[in-house]
Structure formats: C-alpha cells, structure tokens
Design an enzyme around this catalytic site. Structure first.
Site, PDB file in Angstrom:
ATOM      1  N   ILE A 132       0.369  -2.589   5.507  1.00 52.38           N
ATOM      2  CA  ILE A 132      -0.232  -2.970   6.780  1.00 52.38           C
ATOM      3  C   ILE A 132      -1.759  -2.814   6.756  1.00 52.38           C
ATOM      4  CG2 ILE A 132      -0.179  -0.733   7.980  1.00 52.38           C
ATOM      5  CD1 ILE A 132       1.105  -2.252  10.368  1.00 52.38           C
ATOM      6  N   HIS A 183       7.526   5.290  -2.108  1.00 55.55           N
ATOM      7  CA  HIS A 183       7.068   3.905  -2.226  1.00 55.55           C
ATOM      8  C   HIS A 183       6.081   3.809  -3.377  1.00 55.55           C
ATOM      9  CE1 HIS A 183       4.811   6.174   0.772  1.00 55.55           C
ATOM     10  NE2 HIS A 183       3.720   5.558   0.321  1.00 55.55           N
ATOM     11  N   ARG A 195       4.277  -6.180   2.256  1.00 53.00           N
ATOM     12  CA  ARG A 195       2.832  -5.989   2.233  1.00 53.00           C
ATOM     13  C   ARG A 195       2.434  -4.745   3.031  1.00 53.00           C
ATOM     14  NH1 ARG A 195       1.193  -9.963  -0.663  1.00 53.00           N
ATOM     15  NH2 ARG A 195       2.210 -11.992  -0.483  1.00 53.00           N
TER      16      ARG A 195
HETATM   17  P1  5GP Z   1       1.051   6.851   1.333  1.00 50.32           P
HETATM   18  O1  5GP Z   1      -0.247   7.424   1.806  1.00 50.32           O
HETATM   19  O2  5GP Z   1       2.242   7.564   1.937  1.00 50.32           O
HETATM   20  O3  5GP Z   1       1.144   6.743  -0.162  1.00 50.32           O
HETATM   21  O4  5GP Z   1       1.058   5.352   1.810  1.00 50.32           O
HETATM   22  C1  5GP Z   1       1.621   4.911   3.019  1.00 50.32           C
HETATM   23  C2  5GP Z   1       1.225   3.461   3.162  1.00 50.32           C
HETATM   24  O5  5GP Z   1       2.027   2.876   4.155  1.00 50.32           O
HETATM   25  C3  5GP Z   1      -0.240   3.285   3.604  1.00 50.32           C
HETATM   26  O6  5GP Z   1      -0.934   2.512   2.609  1.00 50.32           O
HETATM   27  C4  5GP Z   1      -0.125   2.574   4.946  1.00 50.32           C
HETATM   28  O7  5GP Z   1      -1.150   1.608   5.150  1.00 50.32           O
HETATM   29  C5  5GP Z   1       1.263   1.965   4.887  1.00 50.32           C
HETATM   30  N1  5GP Z   1       1.914   1.824   6.187  1.00 50.32           N
HETATM   31  C6  5GP Z   1       1.990   2.769   7.164  1.00 50.32           C
HETATM   32  N2  5GP Z   1       2.697   2.299   8.209  1.00 50.32           N
HETATM   33  C7  5GP Z   1       3.081   1.035   7.871  1.00 50.32           C
HETATM   34  C8  5GP Z   1       3.854   0.038   8.552  1.00 50.32           C
HETATM   35  O8  5GP Z   1       4.340   0.207   9.674  1.00 50.32           O
HETATM   36  N3  5GP Z   1       4.038  -1.135   7.903  1.00 50.32           N
HETATM   37  C9  5GP Z   1       3.531  -1.381   6.645  1.00 50.32           C
HETATM   38  N4  5GP Z   1       3.770  -2.585   6.123  1.00 50.32           N
HETATM   39  N5  5GP Z   1       2.805  -0.456   5.985  1.00 50.32           N
HETATM   40  C10 5GP Z   1       2.587   0.729   6.585  1.00 50.32           C
END
Ligand code: 5GP
Ligand code: ZN
Length: 115
Positions: A32, A99, A30
C-alpha cells in the site's frame, strides 16, 4: 485464519488489495506504500507470524520463495530485485503475518540505510 490479522483478512478478501499472483498456498499483492517502482508482498495463506515460524513449515516456505520468484518474472524484474523478510523489532516488522517484500524496478542503492 486469524480474525485480527490484517493479512489473513486480505487472503479472505475482507480487505481489498491489488493481487498480482495467487496460488493455493500463497497470495502476492502490491504494498500500500511502495518503496520502489515494484513493491509486492508475498504471503503464505497459512498464518505464520514471522520467517522463523515459516521456517517450521518447509512446504509453505518453499511456496513463498517460488511465488516471490514468479512475481519477479511477472513484474519483469530482469535486472534484479531484493526479497526482504523484516523480522521482529530490530528488523522493523510491523505486520505479524510473515511476508516477503519483493522490491525492484530501479537500482535499489545500498543494502541497508545507516542507523
Ligand atoms: P513490515 O514492516 O511488517 O515488514 O511491512 C509491512 C508492510 O505492509 C509495509 O510495507 C506496509 O506498507 C504494508 N501494509 C500495511 N498495511 C497494508 C494494507 O492494508 N494493504 C497493503 N497492501 N499493504 C499494507
Ligand atoms: Zn495472518
């Protein structure tokens, strides 16, 4: 495994996460800071920085897509969902271990916010 990579550390169990699905090659957990009732991140165990790099590992790419579909099934997203790969600066990517965001559980509105 890259020691400095947040998501490699989640794969290794060094940082806690709420894992909803795991295979030999993928982990789904999930987000965060969820942006929808269901917001799960699906990652390959192997470190690839972004979807462009993942595309160079077709087996891992297929496994991530299959895991994303499985997560949608597990989460009961029968009315639909989105799979999003934010990529690079314009894509708003913040974590450089690729991701897939699997989001759903309610109508998601327009595909893109207006800049
Ligand atoms: P991006 O902007 O790189 O596509 O998305 C990164 C995602 O990782 C964000 O939606 C953010 O909330 C999530 N995220 C960042 N740090 C953590 C963490 O330590 N644990 C989890 N479960 N999600 C994280
Ligand atoms: Zn990594």
């Amino acid at each position: 495994m890259e020691n400095s990579c947040l998501f490699c550390r989640i794969v290794a169990g060094e940082i806690p996460a709420t894992i909803v699905h795991r295979t030999a090659t993928t982990v789904a957990f999930r987000d965060i800071d969820p942006k929808a009732p269901t917001h799960v991140l699906v990652i390959p165990v192997a470190h690839h920085a972004d979807v462009t790099a993942l595309a160079g590992d077709p087996s891992a790419a297929a496994d991530v897509l299959a895991a994303a579909a499985k997560v949608a099934e597990i989460e009961g997203l029968d009315d639909g969902f989105r799979v999003i790969f934010n990529t690079g600066a314009h894509g708003g990517q913040e974590v450089f271990h690729v991701h897939a965001h699997v989001v759903g559980g309610a109508p998601l509105g327009p595909m893109l916010a207006r800049p």
